[in-house]
Enzyme design. Structure first.
Site, mmCIF file in Angstrom:
data_model
loop_
_atom_site.group_PDB
_atom_site.id
_atom_site.type_symbol
_atom_site.label_atom_id
_atom_site.label_comp_id
_atom_site.label_asym_id
_atom_site.label_seq_id
_atom_site.Cartn_x
_atom_site.Cartn_y
_atom_site.Cartn_z
ATOM 1 N N ASP A 32 0.766 -1.351 -0.001
ATOM 2 C CA ASP A 32 0.027 -0.053 -0.063
ATOM 3 C C ASP A 32 0.967 1.326 -0.008
ATOM 4 O O ASP A 32 1.980 1.259 0.404
ATOM 5 C CB ASP A 32 -0.787 -0.177 1.226
ATOM 6 C CG ASP A 32 -2.058 0.962 1.003
ATOM 7 O OD1 ASP A 32 -2.193 1.742 0.003
ATOM 8 O OD2 ASP A 32 -2.542 0.979 2.181
ATOM 9 N N TRP A 37 3.011 8.055 -2.522
ATOM 10 C CA TRP A 37 4.376 7.978 -2.851
ATOM 11 C C TRP A 37 4.517 8.954 -4.047
ATOM 12 O O TRP A 37 5.425 9.637 -3.942
ATOM 13 C CB TRP A 37 5.053 6.466 -2.932
ATOM 14 C CG TRP A 37 6.300 6.700 -3.176
ATOM 15 C CD1 TRP A 37 7.616 6.588 -2.616
ATOM 16 C CD2 TRP A 37 6.999 6.784 -4.835
ATOM 17 N NE1 TRP A 37 8.919 6.601 -3.051
ATOM 18 C CE2 TRP A 37 8.562 6.672 -4.531
ATOM 19 C CE3 TRP A 37 6.401 6.909 -6.151
ATOM 20 C CZ2 TRP A 37 9.209 6.834 -5.693
ATOM 21 C CZ3 TRP A 37 7.498 6.819 -6.886
ATOM 22 C CH2 TRP A 37 8.779 6.742 -6.927
ATOM 23 N N ARG A 45 -0.037 8.705 -10.444
ATOM 24 C CA ARG A 45 -0.333 7.608 -9.558
ATOM 25 C C ARG A 45 0.486 6.309 -10.237
ATOM 26 O O ARG A 45 1.125 5.699 -9.549
ATOM 27 C CB ARG A 45 -1.726 7.388 -9.285
ATOM 28 C CG ARG A 45 -2.326 8.277 -8.355
ATOM 29 C CD ARG A 45 -3.824 7.785 -8.262
ATOM 30 N NE ARG A 45 -4.145 6.283 -7.843
ATOM 31 C CZ ARG A 45 -3.941 5.994 -6.596
ATOM 32 N NH1 ARG A 45 -3.589 7.041 -5.497
ATOM 33 N NH2 ARG A 45 -4.026 4.806 -6.130
ATOM 34 N N HIS A 49 2.944 2.897 -9.073
ATOM 35 C CA HIS A 49 3.048 1.457 -9.026
ATOM 36 C C HIS A 49 4.067 0.997 -9.882
ATOM 37 O O HIS A 49 4.504 -0.091 -9.517
ATOM 38 C CB HIS A 49 1.654 1.199 -9.812
ATOM 39 C CG HIS A 49 0.322 1.655 -9.402
ATOM 40 N ND1 HIS A 49 0.023 1.339 -7.984
ATOM 41 C CD2 HIS A 49 -0.715 2.378 -9.789
ATOM 42 C CE1 HIS A 49 -1.087 1.869 -7.584
ATOM 43 N NE2 HIS A 49 -1.660 2.424 -8.534
ATOM 44 N N THR A 78 -10.432 -7.501 -6.085
ATOM 45 C CA THR A 78 -11.845 -7.349 -6.568
ATOM 46 C C THR A 78 -12.275 -6.204 -6.434
ATOM 47 O O THR A 78 -13.070 -5.759 -7.412
ATOM 48 C CB THR A 78 -12.842 -8.539 -5.945
ATOM 49 O OG1 THR A 78 -12.573 -8.599 -4.512
ATOM 50 C CG2 THR A 78 -12.256 -9.952 -6.582
ATOM 51 N N LEU A 143 11.424 -20.647 -3.766
ATOM 52 C CA LEU A 143 10.449 -19.822 -3.415
ATOM 53 C C LEU A 143 9.334 -19.760 -4.364
ATOM 54 O O LEU A 143 9.141 -19.769 -5.385
ATOM 55 C CB LEU A 143 11.032 -18.299 -3.294
ATOM 56 C CG LEU A 143 9.859 -17.356 -2.985
ATOM 57 C CD1 LEU A 143 9.780 -17.246 -1.518
ATOM 58 C CD2 LEU A 143 10.539 -15.790 -3.078
ATOM 59 N N ARG A 200 1.852 -5.139 6.073
ATOM 60 C CA ARG A 200 1.147 -3.795 5.325
ATOM 61 C C ARG A 200 1.884 -2.701 5.477
ATOM 62 O O ARG A 200 2.505 -2.257 6.442
ATOM 63 C CB ARG A 200 -0.282 -3.652 5.847
ATOM 64 C CG ARG A 200 -1.094 -2.810 4.857
ATOM 65 C CD ARG A 200 -2.630 -2.578 5.273
ATOM 66 N NE ARG A 200 -3.100 -1.828 4.135
ATOM 67 C CZ ARG A 200 -4.332 -1.732 3.649
ATOM 68 N NH1 ARG A 200 -5.127 -2.803 4.123
ATOM 69 N NH2 ARG A 200 -4.709 -1.094 2.786
ATOM 70 N N SER A 208 -8.399 -5.125 4.488
ATOM 71 C CA SER A 208 -8.786 -4.956 2.883
ATOM 72 C C SER A 208 -9.299 -6.269 2.204
ATOM 73 O O SER A 208 -8.671 -6.252 1.033
ATOM 74 C CB SER A 208 -7.789 -4.198 2.027
ATOM 75 O OG SER A 208 -7.578 -2.904 2.689
ATOM 76 N N GLU A 219 0.621 -13.472 12.049
ATOM 77 C CA GLU A 219 1.361 -12.382 12.691
ATOM 78 C C GLU A 219 1.286 -11.055 12.023
ATOM 79 O O GLU A 219 1.613 -11.429 10.552
ATOM 80 C CB GLU A 219 2.518 -12.588 13.251
ATOM 81 C CG GLU A 219 2.834 -13.883 14.205
ATOM 82 C CD GLU A 219 2.387 -13.359 15.577
ATOM 83 O OE1 GLU A 219 2.124 -12.362 16.060
ATOM 84 O OE2 GLU A 219 1.606 -14.524 16.365
HETATM 85 C C1 FPP Z 1 -2.229 -0.016 -3.268
HETATM 86 O O1 FPP Z 1 -1.619 1.253 -3.164
HETATM 87 C C2 FPP Z 1 -1.423 -0.913 -4.322
HETATM 88 C C3 FPP Z 1 -2.250 -1.298 -5.370
HETATM 89 C C4 FPP Z 1 -3.657 -1.315 -5.593
HETATM 90 C C5 FPP Z 1 -1.444 -2.090 -6.552
HETATM 91 C C6 FPP Z 1 -0.068 -2.581 -6.130
HETATM 92 C C7 FPP Z 1 0.642 -3.312 -7.152
HETATM 93 C C8 FPP Z 1 2.002 -3.032 -7.181
HETATM 94 C C9 FPP Z 1 2.656 -2.583 -6.108
HETATM 95 C C10 FPP Z 1 2.770 -3.742 -8.368
HETATM 96 C C11 FPP Z 1 2.625 -4.924 -8.561
HETATM 97 C C12 FPP Z 1 3.718 -5.394 -9.450
HETATM 98 C C13 FPP Z 1 3.511 -6.818 -10.114
HETATM 99 C C14 FPP Z 1 4.665 -7.168 -10.662
HETATM 100 C C15 FPP Z 1 2.069 -7.421 -10.305
HETATM 101 P P1 FPP Z 1 -2.247 2.578 -3.608
HETATM 102 O O2 FPP Z 1 -1.970 2.837 -4.877
HETATM 103 O O3 FPP Z 1 -3.863 2.416 -3.246
HETATM 104 O O4 FPP Z 1 -1.659 3.496 -2.540
HETATM 105 P P2 FPP Z 1 -2.432 4.809 -2.029
HETATM 106 O O5 FPP Z 1 -3.257 4.512 -0.948
HETATM 107 O O6 FPP Z 1 -1.230 5.546 -1.589
HETATM 108 O O7 FPP Z 1 -3.018 5.649 -3.025
#
Ligand code: FPP
Length: 253
Positions: A32, A37, A45, A49, A78, A143, A200, A208, A219
């Site tokens: 999250d 960030w 945004r 990602h 979902t 892994l 998290r 969530s 844990e």
């Molecule tokens: C939540 O943060 C994050 C997500 C919904 C997407 C997570 C996905 C990745 C980190 C990339 C995954 C990589 C691969 C290879 C599949 P947010 O964007 O909701 O954060 P915010 O709460 O700050 O808006």
């Protein structure tokens, strides 16, 4: 093709490496804070990602290094379909981007790539990349890198209940004899151990809709860092904290 994997060495400072005798078998991560960030840096945004994808790699290296057996990354829920289409489309491209860069190294590292979630609704290109990675790493024994994609735990539980109800109505099942283990085998995570540790990031303190059944005795460890900032040292800190805990499973020791 950019190959950074081999150059990215795990931390060698012995003091920062968790005790090898009590490593969580399964670590689940709610990644999250990508959006915040990015916002902090005046970026869109999706840049968050993209940076988050790099953190996936860092944590995979760290988990592999200390002998974690399974690492589940919550990449798309979902509920995430309600985000703007542009963001959804971008998130759906990340598995193939990640795998295009990293699959070869993952194969060499004996990593098994998997996906947990519903296939329907996912774009063909996303599924194709994940299917290919799964096929190419099927015989690996290291892994398990499991992407939770289009995953939601309430639906998972509901679908399991529906299946069991149908089997009962068809006379195939004695519902009174159903055990927790059998129920768990109806879930999407069938075959994976329950997570021992859940991480998290971003300071949010909630599940969530992630692994509600499976996390009964998990844990939890929360970090204030945004996911794109999360690194090996943070992962090891989480594992070291896990190692300081006494798991009692409702008993006395
Ligand atoms: C939540 O943060 C994050 C997500 C919904 C997407 C997570 C996905 C990745 C980190 C990339 C995954 C990589 C691969 C290879 C599949 P947010 O964007 O909701 O954060 P915010 O709460 O700050 O808006």
């Amino acid at each position: 093709m950019v190959r950074i994997w081999k150059k990215s060495k795990p931390e060698s400072d012995a003091a920062s490496i968790p005790d090898p005798h009590n490593v969580p078998k399964h670590v689940a991560v709610i990644m999250d804070g990508n959006g915040r960030w990015a916002k902090q840096r005046g970026l869109p945004r999706i840049a968050g990602h993209h940076a988050g994808m790099k953190a996936v790699k860092r944590v995979t290296i760290a988990a592999d290094h200390i002998g974690v057996k399974a690492l589940t990354m919550y990449a798309f829920s979902t509920e995430n379909w309600t985000r703007p289409q542009e963001e959804v489309d971008y998130l759906m491209k990340l598995p193939q981007e990640f795998l295009a860069i990293e699959l070869q190294e993952l194969i060499e590292k004996n990593v098994q790539v998997r996906m947990t979630g519903w296939r329907e609704g996912l774009p063909a290109h996303t599924l194709a990349a994940l299917d290919q990675a799964e096929a190419d790493t099927r015989h690996n024994t290291g892994l398990i890198l499991n992407f939770a994609l289009n995953y939601g735990s309430r639906r998972e539980i509901l679908e399991a209940v529906k299946t069991l109800a149908r089997e009962t109505a068809d006379g195939q099942r004695d519902i009174d004899a159903l055990t927790e283990e059998e129920f768990a085998r109806k879930l999407l995570t069938s075959g994976l151990p329950d997570p021992d540790l859940m991480i998290r990031t971003s300071g949010e303190l909630r599940l969530s809709n992630f692994m509600l059944w499976q996390s009964a005795y998990t844990e939890f460890w929360f970090s204030n860092r945004y996911w794109p900032e999360f690194g090996e040292a943070d992962f090891y800190e989480a594992v070291k904290e896990y190692q300081r805990r006494t798991r009692r499973y409702g008993g006395l020791k």
